[in-house]
Motif scaffolding. Sequence first.
Motif, mmCIF file in Angstrom:
data_model
loop_
_atom_site.group_PDB
_atom_site.id
_atom_site.type_symbol
_atom_site.label_atom_id
_atom_site.label_comp_id
_atom_site.label_asym_id
_atom_site.label_seq_id
_atom_site.Cartn_x
_atom_site.Cartn_y
_atom_site.Cartn_z
ATOM 1 N N VAL A 65 0.896 -1.128 -0.307
ATOM 2 C CA VAL A 65 0.088 -0.045 -0.077
ATOM 3 C C VAL A 65 0.940 1.081 0.051
ATOM 4 C CG1 VAL A 65 -2.108 -1.162 1.082
ATOM 5 C CG2 VAL A 65 -0.009 0.095 2.511
ATOM 6 N N ASN A 66 0.381 2.391 -0.477
ATOM 7 C CA ASN A 66 1.045 3.605 -0.589
ATOM 8 C C ASN A 66 1.169 4.195 0.964
ATOM 9 O OD1 ASN A 66 1.405 3.576 -3.486
ATOM 10 N ND2 ASN A 66 -0.675 4.447 -3.605
ATOM 11 N N SER A 67 2.423 4.324 1.238
ATOM 12 C CA SER A 67 2.584 4.963 2.876
ATOM 13 C C SER A 67 3.528 6.091 2.303
ATOM 14 C CB SER A 67 3.104 3.716 3.573
ATOM 15 O OG SER A 67 3.685 4.540 4.895
ATOM 16 N N THR A 74 6.965 1.691 0.968
ATOM 17 C CA THR A 74 6.044 0.527 1.012
ATOM 18 C C THR A 74 5.768 0.081 2.353
ATOM 19 O OG1 THR A 74 7.194 0.150 -1.017
ATOM 20 C CG2 THR A 74 5.785 -1.765 -0.102
ATOM 21 N N SER A 82 2.244 -2.664 4.349
ATOM 22 C CA SER A 82 1.249 -3.573 4.092
ATOM 23 C C SER A 82 0.467 -3.749 5.694
ATOM 24 C CB SER A 82 1.769 -5.003 3.775
ATOM 25 O OG SER A 82 2.253 -5.653 4.739
ATOM 26 N N ASP A 95 -10.762 -1.101 -1.259
ATOM 27 C CA ASP A 95 -9.448 -0.676 -1.974
ATOM 28 C C ASP A 95 -8.493 -0.386 -1.196
ATOM 29 O OD1 ASP A 95 -7.899 2.019 -2.557
ATOM 30 O OD2 ASP A 95 -8.078 0.845 -4.697
ATOM 31 N N ASP A 113 -5.373 0.816 -0.918
ATOM 32 C CA ASP A 113 -4.630 2.014 -0.498
ATOM 33 C C ASP A 113 -5.855 3.010 0.158
ATOM 34 O OD1 ASP A 113 -2.224 1.748 -1.513
ATOM 35 O OD2 ASP A 113 -3.009 2.174 -3.612
ATOM 36 N N GLU A 114 -7.046 3.230 -0.201
ATOM 37 C CA GLU A 114 -8.011 3.964 0.379
ATOM 38 C C GLU A 114 -8.326 3.536 1.793
ATOM 39 O OE1 GLU A 114 -12.472 5.799 -1.081
ATOM 40 O OE2 GLU A 114 -11.705 3.948 -1.581
ATOM 41 N N TRP A 118 -6.157 1.793 3.684
ATOM 42 C CA TRP A 118 -4.941 2.309 4.417
ATOM 43 C C TRP A 118 -4.690 3.767 4.945
ATOM 44 C CZ3 TRP A 118 -0.813 -0.042 6.647
ATOM 45 C CH2 TRP A 118 0.115 0.606 6.856
ATOM 46 N N ASP A 119 -5.183 4.620 4.021
ATOM 47 C CA ASP A 119 -5.583 6.069 4.442
ATOM 48 C C ASP A 119 -6.110 6.416 5.429
ATOM 49 O OD1 ASP A 119 -4.534 8.933 3.405
ATOM 50 O OD2 ASP A 119 -6.583 9.008 3.287
ATOM 51 N N ARG A 150 -4.540 5.011 8.430
ATOM 52 C CA ARG A 150 -3.632 6.000 8.969
ATOM 53 C C ARG A 150 -4.025 7.235 9.667
ATOM 54 N NH1 ARG A 150 -1.576 10.439 6.670
ATOM 55 N NH2 ARG A 150 -3.037 10.231 4.943
#
Length: 334
Positions: free
Chosen positions: A155-157, A161, A163, A233, A235-236, A238-239, A242
């Motif tokens: 995932v975008n961090s 990188t 996960s 999703d 990345d979504e 994960w955001d 975060r």
Amino acid sequence: MQQGAGQTPGLRTTAGVPAGAAPPVPAAPAAGDAFGHADDGYTPTQADLPVIRRGESGGYGPLYVVGDVHGYLDELRAALRAQGIIDEADRWIAGNTRVWFLGDFTDRGPDGIGVIDLVMRLSAEAAAAGGYCKALMGNHELLLLGAKRFGDTPVNSGAGTASFQAAWLLNGGQRTDMERLEDVHLQWMARLDAIHEEDDHLLVHSDTTAYLDYGDSIEGVNDTIHDILARSDADEVWDLFRKFTKRFAFRDEETGPSAVRELLGRYGGERLVHGHSPIPYLLGEVPSEDTDPEERGASVQGPHIYADDLAIAMDGGITMAGKLLVVRLPLVGR
């Protein structure tokens, strides 16, 4: 997480008809009435059905909030028993009482799935008794959902990188929880709300202003987060995780109160109640690993009120040998 009371159909009598006599044949319904009733003031909402009352006052009972549990099932049972919410067999005995868990049921402690199972069962038992037991979504629910759904998917961090699987293990993920995790647990977590207002208390998990990014109303925030989880999703999600892992937005003496006021102004309530950041961290009294376990929890006597008395912190630091807090609101005299 009502109808008006009236006579039951079997006890009704027809006005003007002697006892035992056959009632007159009713007139044909007025033309054009979709429900088959004449225009005599009847509405389909005036049903003659009994109503189950929630206690003598017809409303709900006292309100309790529960701080972060993090898999400490035995400590949760003891805290709920101490408040008279469950009995020795872990059954709901609190009648029309209201209970809100502030999230973070798993990770770090030994039995996160056992905690979820207990809360799910108490929700059903409380509803049957005229009360309720509900829960908010914490960042660790998002983390566990992500670890199960996405595993090692990159995932975008901002730190490079990452996960969900790696983050879950780093933040106290228990393999025994993952092994026992079932679809019913995943569905329950994904449907949790992120924010709620009750009795002028704005309930959230995290001490962050990130909620403002997801909607202008409580319903809007909850719907947006549910939609993100439904899209699935990586990345979504994960955001989202975060942002809800951020903390200490209310701790600064100058900027903290204004941050709380912004949330209260947007979503309602007179005080904000949160978990997430352990009270020893908020007090700057983080114990070292060499500190005696009894001394580690000594700084936590109850909820921490701060930010010009606008915020109530409820994470008693159970993972730091602190306390698992179950508290009745409003806080009397505080």
